[in-house]
Motif scaffolding. Structure first.
Motif, PDB file in Angstrom:
ATOM      1  N   SER A   1       0.841  -1.210   0.000  1.00 66.12           N
ATOM      2  CA  SER A   1       0.000   0.000   0.000  1.00 66.12           C
ATOM      3  C   SER A   1       0.872   1.253   0.000  1.00 66.12           C
ATOM      4  CB  SER A   1      -0.981  -0.009   1.171  1.00 66.12           C
ATOM      5  OG  SER A   1      -0.396  -0.583   2.287  1.00 66.12           O
TER       6      SER A   1
ATOM      7  N   LYS B   1      -2.095  -0.024  -5.373  1.00 66.75           N
ATOM      8  CA  LYS B   1      -3.154  -1.028  -5.556  1.00 66.75           C
ATOM      9  C   LYS B   1      -4.119  -0.633  -6.672  1.00 66.75           C
ATOM     10  CE  LYS B   1      -3.268  -2.852  -0.904  1.00 66.75           C
ATOM     11  NZ  LYS B   1      -3.984  -3.057   0.322  1.00 66.75           N
TER      12      LYS B   1
ATOM     13  N   GLU C   1       0.967   4.924  -2.264  1.00 68.23           N
ATOM     14  CA  GLU C   1      -0.456   4.923  -1.959  1.00 68.23           C
ATOM     15  C   GLU C   1      -1.336   4.501  -3.136  1.00 68.23           C
ATOM     16  OE1 GLU C   1      -3.203   8.265  -0.168  1.00 68.23           O
ATOM     17  OE2 GLU C   1      -1.134   8.409   0.546  1.00 68.23           O
TER      18      GLU C   1
END
Ligand SMILES: O=C(O)CCC(=O)C(=O)O
Ligand SMILES: [Fe+2]
Length: 263
Positions: A64, A70, A67
């Motif tokens: 993650s 994903k 940021e």
């Protein structure tokens, strides 16, 4: 996709270390070279390997940081899967088989991704990013660094030729399972990645893989009457375990599955 991959590899080592593993069966891992448990000489590559399908199962464990990782990578993986399935349909037709033949033969396919990072190398003539290999899966869709060349493929005439990046183009490589399923009509391509002293390089390989229980056996119509198939039947699980139990400088893994192999 490339930008977020590069951001990942530019994270501080302490951050990346959390994902490090040299265990090939791990579904999310950062590693280096190819298979450091088996090699005596290492290669100039770091890679992040992710299982990508079924996406909902793996996504929560993906990095993650950065940021946006994903979101961007999952969107890319979904598109690549659709493209891969279309290509398998066209390859089936090209072999004179029903359009859905290969998709059915490969079962509920897994999808893995290798985000490859090749740092600048002070002595590139002494190493590879990835040495000569074929991919063990069915079909690979490769996104290359748009600015830095490195991929080479072996031609029938035993010459290595550079596959230089082209803007917005993907490279499609056939893997070992399409060679076996087509009874050798299609060849799994020998390729390698070289490194250079001037620039770091990235590539993103998406691997469509048969499901582990899929029985890989050539299509009946592709084996001539009275002749044996080139390769014996095996499950992908058996093949994949064999592949990762070895190193890339050994005999080609598919050779071990030939019907005419002397035991
Ligand atoms: O970096 C490249 O262009 C090749 C990568 C590759 O062959 C692989 O990940 O299997
Ligand atoms: Fe490869």
């Amino acid at each position: 996709m490339m930008a977020v991959g590069l951001q990942f590899f530019h994270l501080p080592p302490e951050e990346k270390e959390k994902l490090y593993s040299d265990e090939p069966s791990k579904k999310i891992r950062l590693s280096t070279s190819f298979n450091i448990r088996k090699e005596t000489v290492h290669n100039w590559r770091d890679y992040l390997r992710l299982h990508c399908h079924p996406m909902e199962e793996y996504l929560p464990e993906w990095p993650s940081n950065p940021e946006s990782f994903k979101e961007i990578v999952s969107a890319y993986c979904r598109e690549v899967r659709l493209l891969g399935l279309r290509l398998l349909g066209m390859i089936s037709l090209s072999l004179g088989l029903e359009q859905d033949y290969l998709e059915k033969a490969l079962g509920e396919q897994e999808q893995h991704m290798a985000v490859n990072y090749y740092p600048q190398c002070p002595e590139p003539e002494l190493t590879y990013g990835l040495p000569k290999h074929t991919d063990p899966n069915a079909l690979t869709i490769l996104l290359q660094d748009p600015n830095v060349a490195g991929l080479q493929v072996l031609t029938g005439g035993d010459q290595w030729i550079a596959v230089n990046p082209r803007p917005n183009a993907l490279v499609v490589n056939l893997g070992d399972q399409l060679q076996a399923l087509s009874n050798g009509a299609y060849k799994s391509v020998w390729h390698r990645a070289v490194v250079n002293a001037a620039q770091e390089r990235m590539s993103v390989a998406s691997f469509l893989c048969p499901c582990n229980s899929a029985v890989i056996s050539p299509a009946a119509g592709l084996v001539r009457d009275g002749e044996a198939a080139v390769y014996r039947s095996y499950t992908y699980d058996e093949y994949y375990k064999k592949f990762w139990s070895r190193n890339l400088d050994q005999e080609h893994c598919l050779e071990l599955f030939r019907n005419d192999r002397l035991q």
